[in-house]
Design an enzyme around this catalytic site. Structure first.
Site, PDB file in Angstrom:
ATOM      1  N   LYS A  22       2.728  -5.231   1.096  1.00 10.39           N
ATOM      2  CA  LYS A  22       3.074  -4.863  -0.289  1.00 10.39           C
ATOM      3  C   LYS A  22       4.100  -3.736  -0.319  1.00 10.39           C
ATOM      4  CE  LYS A  22       0.286  -1.872  -2.752  1.00 10.39           C
ATOM      5  NZ  LYS A  22       0.992  -0.718  -3.335  1.00 10.39           N
ATOM      6  N   ASN A  23       3.827  -2.666   0.439  1.00 11.25           N
ATOM      7  CA  ASN A  23       4.676  -1.476   0.336  1.00 11.25           C
ATOM      8  C   ASN A  23       6.026  -1.648   1.012  1.00 11.25           C
ATOM      9  OD1 ASN A  23       2.741  -0.320  -1.195  1.00 11.25           O
ATOM     10  ND2 ASN A  23       2.000   1.108   0.360  1.00 11.25           N
ATOM     11  N   ARG A  93       3.918   1.875 -10.299  1.00 15.53           N
ATOM     12  CA  ARG A  93       4.785   3.038 -10.103  1.00 15.53           C
ATOM     13  C   ARG A  93       6.005   2.739  -9.253  1.00 15.53           C
ATOM     14  NH1 ARG A  93       3.419   7.976 -10.773  1.00 15.53           N
ATOM     15  NH2 ARG A  93       4.773   8.382  -8.999  1.00 15.53           N
ATOM     16  N   CYS A 117      -1.262   8.765 -12.096  1.00 10.20           N
ATOM     17  CA  CYS A 117      -2.196   7.647 -11.952  1.00 10.20           C
ATOM     18  C   CYS A 117      -3.491   8.194 -11.397  1.00 10.20           C
ATOM     19  CB  CYS A 117      -1.614   6.531 -11.096  1.00 10.20           C
ATOM     20  SG  CYS A 117      -1.654   6.824  -9.348  1.00 10.20           S
ATOM     21  N   ARG A 122       1.617  12.551  -9.097  1.00  9.68           N
ATOM     22  CA  ARG A 122       2.704  11.781  -8.514  1.00  9.68           C
ATOM     23  C   ARG A 122       4.045  11.948  -9.235  1.00  9.68           C
ATOM     24  NH1 ARG A 122       0.357   5.986  -6.681  1.00  9.68           N
ATOM     25  NH2 ARG A 122       2.086   6.169  -5.221  1.00  9.68           N
ATOM     26  N   PRO A 123       4.597  13.144  -9.223  1.00 10.39           N
ATOM     27  CA  PRO A 123       5.900  13.344  -9.872  1.00 10.39           C
ATOM     28  C   PRO A 123       7.018  12.627  -9.105  1.00 10.39           C
ATOM     29  CG  PRO A 123       5.275  15.314  -8.650  1.00 10.39           C
ATOM     30  CD  PRO A 123       4.102  14.366  -8.555  1.00 10.39           C
ATOM     31  N   ASP A 125      10.144  14.184  -8.997  1.00 16.85           N
ATOM     32  CA  ASP A 125      11.186  15.224  -8.973  1.00 16.85           C
ATOM     33  C   ASP A 125      12.074  15.157  -7.734  1.00 16.85           C
ATOM     34  OD1 ASP A 125       8.689  15.966  -7.741  1.00 16.85           O
ATOM     35  OD2 ASP A 125       9.482  17.965  -7.434  1.00 16.85           O
ATOM     36  N   LEU A 126      11.506  14.777  -6.592  1.00 20.22           N
ATOM     37  CA  LEU A 126      12.317  14.729  -5.364  1.00 20.22           C
ATOM     38  C   LEU A 126      13.362  13.620  -5.458  1.00 20.22           C
ATOM     39  CD1 LEU A 126       9.482  15.179  -2.690  1.00 20.22           C
ATOM     40  CD2 LEU A 126      10.994  16.925  -3.624  1.00 20.22           C
ATOM     41  N   ASP A 306      -3.535   5.734   2.600  1.00 20.29           N
ATOM     42  CA  ASP A 306      -3.960   4.425   2.072  1.00 20.29           C
ATOM     43  C   ASP A 306      -5.109   3.815   2.875  1.00 20.29           C
ATOM     44  OD1 ASP A 306      -1.975   4.762   0.222  1.00 20.29           O
ATOM     45  OD2 ASP A 306      -0.632   3.223   1.026  1.00 20.29           O
ATOM     46  N   ARG A 398      -3.666  -6.192  -6.933  1.00 21.02           N
ATOM     47  CA  ARG A 398      -2.347  -5.575  -6.766  1.00 21.02           C
ATOM     48  C   ARG A 398      -1.925  -5.594  -5.303  1.00 21.02           C
ATOM     49  NH1 ARG A 398      -2.068   0.214  -7.620  1.00 21.02           N
ATOM     50  NH2 ARG A 398      -0.073  -0.233  -6.671  1.00 21.02           N
TER      51      ARG A 398
HETATM   52  C1  LIG Z   1       4.665   1.468  -3.095  1.00 23.37           C
HETATM   53  C2  LIG Z   1       4.385   2.408  -1.991  1.00 23.37           C
HETATM   54  O1  LIG Z   1       4.999   2.361  -0.953  1.00 23.37           O
HETATM   55  N1  LIG Z   1       3.390   3.275  -2.181  1.00 23.37           N
HETATM   56  C3  LIG Z   1       3.036   4.202  -1.134  1.00 23.37           C
HETATM   57  C4  LIG Z   1       3.929   5.409  -1.203  1.00 23.37           C
HETATM   58  O2  LIG Z   1       3.772   5.991  -2.492  1.00 23.37           O
HETATM   59  P1  LIG Z   1       4.803   7.094  -2.995  1.00 23.37           P
HETATM   60  O3  LIG Z   1       6.159   6.746  -2.493  1.00 23.37           O
HETATM   61  O4  LIG Z   1       4.598   7.245  -4.456  1.00 23.37           O
HETATM   62  O5  LIG Z   1       4.262   8.376  -2.251  1.00 23.37           O
HETATM   63  P2  LIG Z   1       5.080   9.648  -1.729  1.00 23.37           P
HETATM   64  O6  LIG Z   1       5.218   9.552  -0.245  1.00 23.37           O
HETATM   65  O7  LIG Z   1       6.309   9.787  -2.527  1.00 23.37           O
HETATM   66  O8  LIG Z   1       4.077  10.823  -2.106  1.00 23.37           O
HETATM   67  C5  LIG Z   1       3.675  11.805  -1.173  1.00 23.37           C
HETATM   68  C6  LIG Z   1       3.370  13.092  -1.890  1.00 23.37           C
HETATM   69  O9  LIG Z   1       4.586  13.653  -2.391  1.00 23.37           O
HETATM   70  C7  LIG Z   1       4.473  13.949  -3.760  1.00 23.37           C
HETATM   71  N2  LIG Z   1       5.792  13.751  -4.397  1.00 23.37           N
HETATM   72  C8  LIG Z   1       6.445  12.568  -4.207  1.00 23.37           C
HETATM   73  C9  LIG Z   1       7.671  12.346  -4.802  1.00 23.37           C
HETATM   74  C10 LIG Z   1       8.228  13.364  -5.602  1.00 23.37           C
HETATM   75  O10 LIG Z   1       9.311  13.230  -6.177  1.00 23.37           O
HETATM   76  N3  LIG Z   1       7.543  14.532  -5.768  1.00 23.37           N
HETATM   77  C11 LIG Z   1       6.327  14.749  -5.174  1.00 23.37           C
HETATM   78  O11 LIG Z   1       5.735  15.814  -5.340  1.00 23.37           O
HETATM   79  C12 LIG Z   1       3.411  12.979  -4.272  1.00 23.37           C
HETATM   80  O12 LIG Z   1       2.823  13.401  -5.470  1.00 23.37           O
HETATM   81  C13 LIG Z   1       2.446  12.963  -3.113  1.00 23.37           C
HETATM   82  O13 LIG Z   1       1.614  14.068  -3.173  1.00 23.37           O
HETATM   83  O14 LIG Z   1       3.552   6.339  -0.183  1.00 23.37           O
HETATM   84  C14 LIG Z   1       2.208   6.846  -0.315  1.00 23.37           C
HETATM   85  C15 LIG Z   1       1.999   7.871   0.782  1.00 23.37           C
HETATM   86  O15 LIG Z   1       1.997   7.272   2.014  1.00 23.37           O
HETATM   87  C16 LIG Z   1       1.221   5.694  -0.270  1.00 23.37           C
HETATM   88  O16 LIG Z   1      -0.061   6.177  -0.558  1.00 23.37           O
HETATM   89  C17 LIG Z   1       1.576   4.610  -1.281  1.00 23.37           C
HETATM   90  O17 LIG Z   1       0.794   3.458  -1.060  1.00 23.37           O
HETATM   91  C1  LIG Z   2      -1.246   3.996  -3.704  1.00 23.16           C
HETATM   92  C2  LIG Z   2      -0.864   2.758  -3.404  1.00 23.16           C
HETATM   93  O1  LIG Z   2       0.101   2.071  -4.032  1.00 23.16           O
HETATM   94  P1  LIG Z   2       1.118   2.532  -5.183  1.00 23.16           P
HETATM   95  O2  LIG Z   2       2.025   3.566  -4.569  1.00 23.16           O
HETATM   96  O3  LIG Z   2       1.872   1.266  -5.469  1.00 23.16           O
HETATM   97  O4  LIG Z   2       0.287   3.047  -6.311  1.00 23.16           O
HETATM   98  C3  LIG Z   2      -1.483   1.995  -2.291  1.00 23.16           C
HETATM   99  O5  LIG Z   2      -0.888   0.997  -1.863  1.00 23.16           O
HETATM  100  O6  LIG Z   2      -2.576   2.385  -1.839  1.00 23.16           O
END
Ligand SMILES: CC(=O)N[C@H]1[C@@H](OP(=O)(O)OP(=O)(O)OC[C@H]2O[C@@H](n3ccc(=O)[nH]c3=O)[C@H](O)[C@@H]2O)O[C@H](CO)[C@@H](O)[C@@H]1O
Ligand SMILES: C=C(OP(=O)(O)O)C(=O)O
Length: 419
Positions: A22-23, A93, A117, A122-123, A125-126, A306, A398
């Site tokens: 999925k990811n 997301r 969520c 999960r901002p 901002d980055l 995950d 999902r």
């Molecule tokens: C679709 C997908 O691939 N989802 C995965 C992706 O989610 P996702 O890409 O959303 O997760 P991130 O690696 O970005 O998040 C890691 C951390 O960084 C923080 N953060 C992230 C972006 C930002 O702009 N600012 C910020 O503060 C998040 O809140 C979190 O605490 O990686 C996560 C971490 O391995 C997995 O749990 C999710 O399954």
């Molecule tokens: C958190 C997950 O997915 P998503 O980033 O799509 O919410 C996940 O695959 O466990």
């Protein structure tokens, strides 16, 4: 709404074919916005999130052809609508991954902010700061990210203060069409990023440092067509490894890759689970008891967040105690109260939970608020005495393809109850 009924106590035995990830699939689909294509993805999983992403790309104006039997998705054409609406983004997301490609190729985009969520705020901002460094002007209005780069994006040195999978993916995609060189420092190294980079290279992108935390992208004018196989889902593989272990069974995870599992393999082995490479995948078995094993979630190659809920389910029936620390998301213990309803002994405070193993869990009706929490309850149900009903199956759909069929085929007493 559908529910899943499990009657626990059956050791699993046989082969489970691991689906495409999925990811990996979601960002790979977003790359279709970078070229006229066609881009064909093979080994595509049949998941609700993939359907949502296909719908999002179609509403952007792409032609999306999905052949579920052949497990392929072919996307072609150029986006004519540069807006990703709230109704789709709030469902998933990962929709925010269209932002980088749209701005890079068309010089503007309007993408709903995803919002928080169940597992955290999960901002993004980055993602936004990095696009600004590449020359985009970004405003937030009425819940939407409005991004403009009328002269196109420019290469930049992006130093992420924190590892982010999604931000690395968005910027990697955007950088392929930016003018000049983009350096991404402290990039995420998850196998899904490597897969995304491999697909972008097939489309004509120039990327160095693949698999490391420093990616260097030389922008090109256009990208072309490609056919790309999606990697197997390492989280699905890890989940079924826990299923074999929690039931004291033995399964072959067809297509699963040891190198993609990172620390999950070491931790499973420490806990008394045998994981070995075998012809066609990974063999997982557990002949003796499970041992309480501490774990802390980390970016890849550390233990995946995950996999945290599934590992916690396993620790509920291990001998001794396990301290489980969640460092990635601030609210990813939603499964704890539900596991406790099944007889688990868990205390948590802040980012850490102490699980004290019990000899047996007991079946119960349970409810979960996110994908991995839901599947942890299925795992607990497989080991529990009596009947477990998992409600809110839409979370599972999902990210897990036919979870009940895959588990039933290896001997679990599990069925879907249509709602
Ligand atoms: C679709 C997908 O691939 N989802 C995965 C992706 O989610 P996702 O890409 O959303 O997760 P991130 O690696 O970005 O998040 C890691 C951390 O960084 C923080 N953060 C992230 C972006 C930002 O702009 N600012 C910020 O503060 C998040 O809140 C979190 O605490 O990686 C996560 C971490 O391995 C997995 O749990 C999710 O399954
Ligand atoms: C958190 C997950 O997915 P998503 O980033 O799509 O919410 C996940 O695959 O466990």
């Amino acid at each position: 709404m559908d529910r899943i009924r499990i009657r626990g106590g059956k050791p699993l035995s046989g082969t489970i074919a691991i689906s495409g990830a999925k990811n990996a699939a979601l960002p790979l689909m977003a790359t279709a916005l970078l070229s006229d294509g066609p881009l064909t993805l093979t080994n595509a999983p049949d998941l609700a999130d993939v359907t949502t992403m296909a719908g999002l790309l179609a509403q952007h104006g792409l032609d999306v052809q999905r052949d579920k039997a052949a497990r392929t998705i072919t996307m072609s054409g150029a986006a004519s609508n540069l807006e990703a609406p709230y109704d789709l983004v709030r469902k998933m997301r990962a929709s925010v991954l269209v932002l980088g490609p749209l701005v890079a190729r068309f010089g503007r985009a309007r993408v709903s902010l995803p919002g928080g969520c169940a597992i955290g705020t999960r901002p993004v901002d980055l993602h936004l700061k990095a696009l600004e460094q590449m020359g985009a002007e970004i405003e937030i209005t009425a819940g939407y990210i409005e991004a403009r780069a009328p002269q196109g994006l420019k290469g930049a040195r992006i130093i992420f203060p924190q590892v982010s999978v999604g931000a690395t993916e968005n910027i990697l995609m955007a950088a392929t069409l930016a003018e000049g060189t983009t350096e991404i420092v402290n990039a995420a190294r998850e196998p899904e990023i490597t897969d995304l980079a491999a697909c972008l290279m097939r489309m004509g992108a120039r990327i160095e440092g693949i698999g490391t935390d420093r990616l260097v992208v030389e922008g090109v004018k256009t990208l072309g067509s490609a056919v790309h196989p999606i990697i197997p889902d390492r989280i699905e593989a890890g989940t079924y490894a826990c299923a074999a272990a929690i039931t004291g069974g033995q399964v072959l995870l067809g297509g699963a890759r040891l190198d993609h599992l990172g620390a999950v393999v070491r931790i499973l082995r420490d806990a008394g689970v045998d994981v070995a490479e075998a012809h066609g995948g990974l063999k997982v078995s557990r002949l003796n008891g499970l041992r309480g094993t501490d774990v802390m979630t980390e970016p890849f190659p550390g233990f995946a967040t995950d996999m945290q809920a599934q590992f916690m389910a396993l620790m509920c029936v291990a001998e001794g105690a396990a301290m489980i620390t969640e460092t990635i998301f601030e609210n990813r213990f939603m499964h704890v109260p539900e596991l406790s309803r099944m007889g688990a002994r868990i205390n948590f405070h802040g980012a850490s939970a102490i699980v004290r193993g019990v000899p047996k869990l007991s079946g119960a009706p349970v409810m979960a608020t996110d994908l991995r929490a839901s599947v942890s309850l299925i795992l607990a149900g497989l080991a529990a005495e009596g009947e477990t009903i998992v409600n809110r199956v839409y979370h599972l759909d999902r990210g897990y393809e036919r979870v009940e069929a895959k588990l039933a085929a290896v001997g679990a007493d599990i069925e879907r109850l249509p709602g």
